[in-house]
Design an enzyme around this catalytic site. Structure first.
Site, mmCIF file in Angstrom:
data_model
loop_
_atom_site.group_PDB
_atom_site.id
_atom_site.type_symbol
_atom_site.label_atom_id
_atom_site.label_comp_id
_atom_site.label_asym_id
_atom_site.label_seq_id
_atom_site.Cartn_x
_atom_site.Cartn_y
_atom_site.Cartn_z
ATOM 1 N N GLU A 1 0.824 -1.216 0.000
ATOM 2 C CA GLU A 1 0.000 0.000 0.000
ATOM 3 C C GLU A 1 0.855 1.262 0.000
ATOM 4 O O GLU A 1 1.927 1.293 0.612
ATOM 5 C CB GLU A 1 -0.877 0.015 1.263
ATOM 6 C CG GLU A 1 -1.860 -1.133 1.293
ATOM 7 C CD GLU A 1 -2.463 -1.389 2.664
ATOM 8 O OE1 GLU A 1 -3.592 -1.905 2.718
ATOM 9 O OE2 GLU A 1 -1.822 -1.076 3.673
ATOM 10 N N ASP B 1 -7.773 -5.083 8.575
ATOM 11 C CA ASP B 1 -7.380 -3.842 7.905
ATOM 12 C C ASP B 1 -7.248 -4.006 6.391
ATOM 13 O O ASP B 1 -6.504 -3.293 5.746
ATOM 14 C CB ASP B 1 -6.067 -3.298 8.512
ATOM 15 C CG ASP B 1 -4.913 -4.293 8.412
ATOM 16 O OD1 ASP B 1 -5.135 -5.421 7.935
ATOM 17 O OD2 ASP B 1 -3.788 -3.936 8.791
#
Ligand code: NAD
Length: 351
Positions: free
Chosen positions: A67, A238
């Site tokens: 990410e 998450d």
């Protein structure tokens, strides 16, 4: 002692290695750093409206996710590169590693490049404790820590430093992880209890932290395990398809999130209708929304980790670095004498 690069030598970017980050943490003291960083993060949550915000850019694979997390307050810009690979530990690699960069918006020049694996653990723990300061029941002293991996000691010590927790009850499906965490936490002023089941870990706990790693819809907490009045700090869910809590718990809880467009996709609330009510934490910090409203309420911080927390952490490190020798000057930006003569600089360097 060094002073950070001045405008005249902006081509050199201060770089904080893992070794220097460890020295910085020991120089400041971990618990003091957690406290100070919690204040930096809260300060930036209060300035929420100023920031450019976007859900992080995620590249998913069967094994995990990579990410990029960017944000800016208009004066400084930051991004973090971070991965999440739950199967990595089987081959001796960490689940989460990261590095990050801070830059000056007016010139676009980087002002700090740093390791962020340790810093992510510290900022995630500081965020948990900063949020618990607003949501945990009055006088909370005991915490259950479910999932005793890389983040767990940081999570425990942040709750001690910021909230005054005096007892942590540990549980992990891997007994070795619990023993590691108990060993690491010895001598840090917490009563540490190793537990054989999650139910046992939650006995008498006012704060329940779940911090497990598994790329699936897991049920770390089921509905019957959660009593009235607790604060749940859910860290491990998450990613799309990666959660920790039974949906029934979500229906009983007041849910608090960082940035809804990201949490709706990545957090526990991906299991709920897209319009299920949630409270944005920054509004609690500014007084525009209520935090905990009654002793019997179940509060849930559906943590996924947001770019502004990394921005705060980078800002904190940059502030604490000045006057130390805990960084190297990276020759990272080309710096021709005539800014338009990049080619000439290359040509003059011909061997
Ligand atoms: P880790 O792999 O070091 O530790 C995870 C631990 O969870 C392991 O010890 C494992 O045995 C345990 N576990 C797995 N399934 C379990 C279960 N059913 N019950 C009890 N324990 C179980 O990972 P880590 O670095 O500590 O990270 C933990 C999680 O936190 C990861 O999912 C990571 O993505 C997430 N994380 C979230 C944030 C955030 O900001 N919200 C930041 C960092 C990490």
């Amino acid at each position: 002692m060094k002073t950070l690069p001045q405008p005249s030598d902006r081509a050199f970017v201060p770089f904080v290695s893992v070794a220097n980050m460890m020295r910085l943490v020991h120089t400041i003291g971990l618990e003091r750093m957690l406290l100070e960083l919690a204040d930096y993060i809260e300060e930036d949550f209060r300035r929420w409206r100023l920031f450019d915000k976007t859900p992080r850019v995620a590249a998913h694979s069967a094994q995990g996710v990579i990410e990029l997390m960017p944000t800016s307050d208009g004066t400084q810009y930051a991004f973090k590169y971070v991965n999440g690979h739950p199967t990595n530990t089987k081959s001796g690699l960490q689940t989460v590693t990261a590095f990050g960069l801070l830059a000056d918006v007016s010139t676009g020049y980087p002002t700090l490049l740093t390791e962020m694996t340790l810093l992510t653990a510290i900022r995630t723990a500081a965020t948990s404790a900063m949020v618990a300061r607003h949501l945990a029941p009055e006088g909370a002293r005991c915490m259950a820590m479910i999932g005793n991996g890389a983040q767990s000691e940081f999570q425990s010590l942040a709750m001690k430093a910021v909230l005054g927790i005096d007892t942590v009850r540990l549980y992990d499906i891997d007994r070795g992880a619990t023993e590691k965490a108990a060993h690491n936490l010895a001598g840090h002023g917490l009563k540490v209890v190793q537990c054989a089941t999650p139910e046992q870990a939650m006995e008498g706990a006012q704060i329940i932290t779940t911090c497990t790693a598994d790329k699936q819809f897991a049920t770390i907490l089921s509905d019957n395990m959660v009593g009235a009045g607790v604060h749940i700090n859910a860290i491990g869910g998450d990613c799309p398809g990666k959660t920790e809590l039974a949906p029934a718990i979500l229906h009983r809880a007041a849910i608090f999130v960082e940035y809804p467009p990201q949490t709706r996709v990545e957090g526990e609330i991906q299991q709920l209708d897209p319009d299920h009510p949630v409270t944005e934490l920054w509004k609690v910090m500014t007084g525009e929304a209520a935090g905990r409203t009654s002793p019997g309420q179940i509060t849930l911080f559906d943590s996924v980790g947001f770019a502004i927390e990394d921005f705060s952490a980078l800002r904190y490190v940059r502030d604490r670095l000045d006057g130390t020798a805990l960084y190297q000057q990276l020759d990272m930006l080309a710096d021709p004498d005539d800014p338009r003569d990049l080619f000439g600089m290359l040509q003059r360097a011909t061997p």
